[in-house]
Design a protein around this motif. Structure first.
Motif, short mmCIF file in Angstrom:
data_model
loop_
_atom_site.label_atom_id
_atom_site.label_comp_id
_atom_site.label_asym_id
_atom_site.label_seq_id
_atom_site.Cartn_x
_atom_site.Cartn_y
_atom_site.Cartn_z
N MET A 262 0.85 -1.17 0.00
CA MET A 262 0.00 0.00 0.00
C MET A 262 0.90 1.24 0.00
O MET A 262 1.81 1.35 0.78
N ILE A 263 0.59 2.16 -0.89
CA ILE A 263 1.28 3.44 -0.97
C ILE A 263 0.44 4.46 -0.21
O ILE A 263 -0.75 4.59 -0.47
N LYS A 264 1.07 5.14 0.75
CA LYS A 264 0.35 6.14 1.54
C LYS A 264 0.82 7.53 1.15
O LYS A 264 2.01 7.82 1.15
N ILE A 265 -0.15 8.38 0.81
CA ILE A 265 0.11 9.74 0.38
C ILE A 265 -0.58 10.70 1.35
O ILE A 265 -1.75 10.52 1.66
N LYS A 266 0.16 11.71 1.81
CA LYS A 266 -0.43 12.72 2.69
C LYS A 266 -0.75 13.96 1.86
O LYS A 266 0.05 14.40 1.05
N ASN A 267 -1.96 14.47 2.07
CA ASN A 267 -2.36 15.72 1.42
C ASN A 267 -3.20 16.53 2.39
O ASN A 267 -3.30 16.19 3.57
N GLY B 175 -4.49 5.92 1.23
CA GLY B 175 -3.79 4.69 0.87
C GLY B 175 -4.24 4.20 -0.49
O GLY B 175 -5.44 4.14 -0.77
N VAL B 176 -3.26 3.89 -1.36
CA VAL B 176 -3.57 3.39 -2.69
C VAL B 176 -2.90 2.02 -2.83
O VAL B 176 -1.71 1.88 -2.56
N SER B 177 -3.64 1.05 -3.27
CA SER B 177 -3.13 -0.31 -3.43
C SER B 177 -2.02 -0.36 -4.48
O SER B 177 -2.16 0.19 -5.57
N ASP C 38 6.44 11.44 -0.32
CA ASP C 38 5.09 11.41 -0.87
C ASP C 38 5.10 11.26 -2.38
O ASP C 38 4.08 11.44 -3.03
N GLU C 39 6.25 10.94 -2.95
CA GLU C 39 6.37 10.79 -4.39
C GLU C 39 6.66 9.34 -4.75
O GLU C 39 7.16 8.57 -3.94
N LEU C 40 6.34 9.00 -5.97
CA LEU C 40 6.48 7.63 -6.45
C LEU C 40 7.64 7.53 -7.44
O LEU C 40 7.83 8.42 -8.26
N VAL C 41 8.39 6.45 -7.34
CA VAL C 41 9.44 6.14 -8.30
C VAL C 41 9.02 4.86 -9.00
O VAL C 41 8.74 3.85 -8.35
N VAL C 42 8.95 4.90 -10.34
CA VAL C 42 8.48 3.76 -11.13
C VAL C 42 9.61 3.28 -12.02
O VAL C 42 10.24 4.07 -12.72
N ASP C 43 9.86 1.97 -11.99
CA ASP C 43 10.81 1.33 -12.90
C ASP C 43 10.04 0.38 -13.80
O ASP C 43 9.25 -0.43 -13.32
N GLU D 187 -5.23 10.23 -12.70
CA GLU D 187 -6.19 9.20 -12.29
C GLU D 187 -6.01 8.77 -10.84
O GLU D 187 -6.98 8.44 -10.18
N ALA D 188 -4.76 8.76 -10.36
CA ALA D 188 -4.52 8.30 -9.00
C ALA D 188 -4.22 9.45 -8.05
O ALA D 188 -4.21 9.26 -6.84
N GLY D 189 -3.94 10.63 -8.59
CA GLY D 189 -3.64 11.78 -7.74
C GLY D 189 -2.31 11.67 -7.03
O GLY D 189 -2.15 12.18 -5.92
#
Length: 115
Positions: free
Chosen positions: A1-6, A12-14, A64-69, A98-100
């Protein structure tokens, strides 16, 4: 689960949802022949499951940021640089809209070429 604070709190996003979203986006880009399993865990999963649609997508969180490979196979004869730029732009756009989720970086690794 990815947790983002705003400003609304913590969301939480799966990771399964995010992997599927990224996988669908990348595979629909022109010139991408498919995604490749990467690492021991994805390799074993790819052997056990015939329809593993999220192989080749690795997600990590940096604050709060995502790294995608992404590990991809491209079609022979197309401009690899243009394909990579297109994937980076589309994945960034889809995750933000779409996911914010704020994306720190999208890293694309071209593992194979196929006809």
């Amino acid at each position: 689960m990815i947790k983002i604070k705003n400003h609304l709190g913590t969301i939480g996003v799966s990771t399964g949802y995010l992997r599927q979203l990224i996988s669908n986006t990348a595979e629909n880009c022109f010139g991408v022949a498919g995604l490749n399993a990467y690492g021991a865990k994805q390799g074993v999963n790819a052997m056990l499951k015939r329809q593993n649609t999220t192989k080749g997508v690795i997600i990590s969180q940096d604050g709060d940021e995502l790294v995608v490979d992404l590990h991809i196979t491209v079609t022979y004869g197309v401009n690899v640089g243009a394909i990579v730029d297109s994937i980076i732009h589309k994945v960034n756009y889809v995750l933000t809209n779409e996911a914010g989720i704020t994306v720190k970086s999208v890293n694309v690794y071209v593992d194979e070429m196929t006809d």
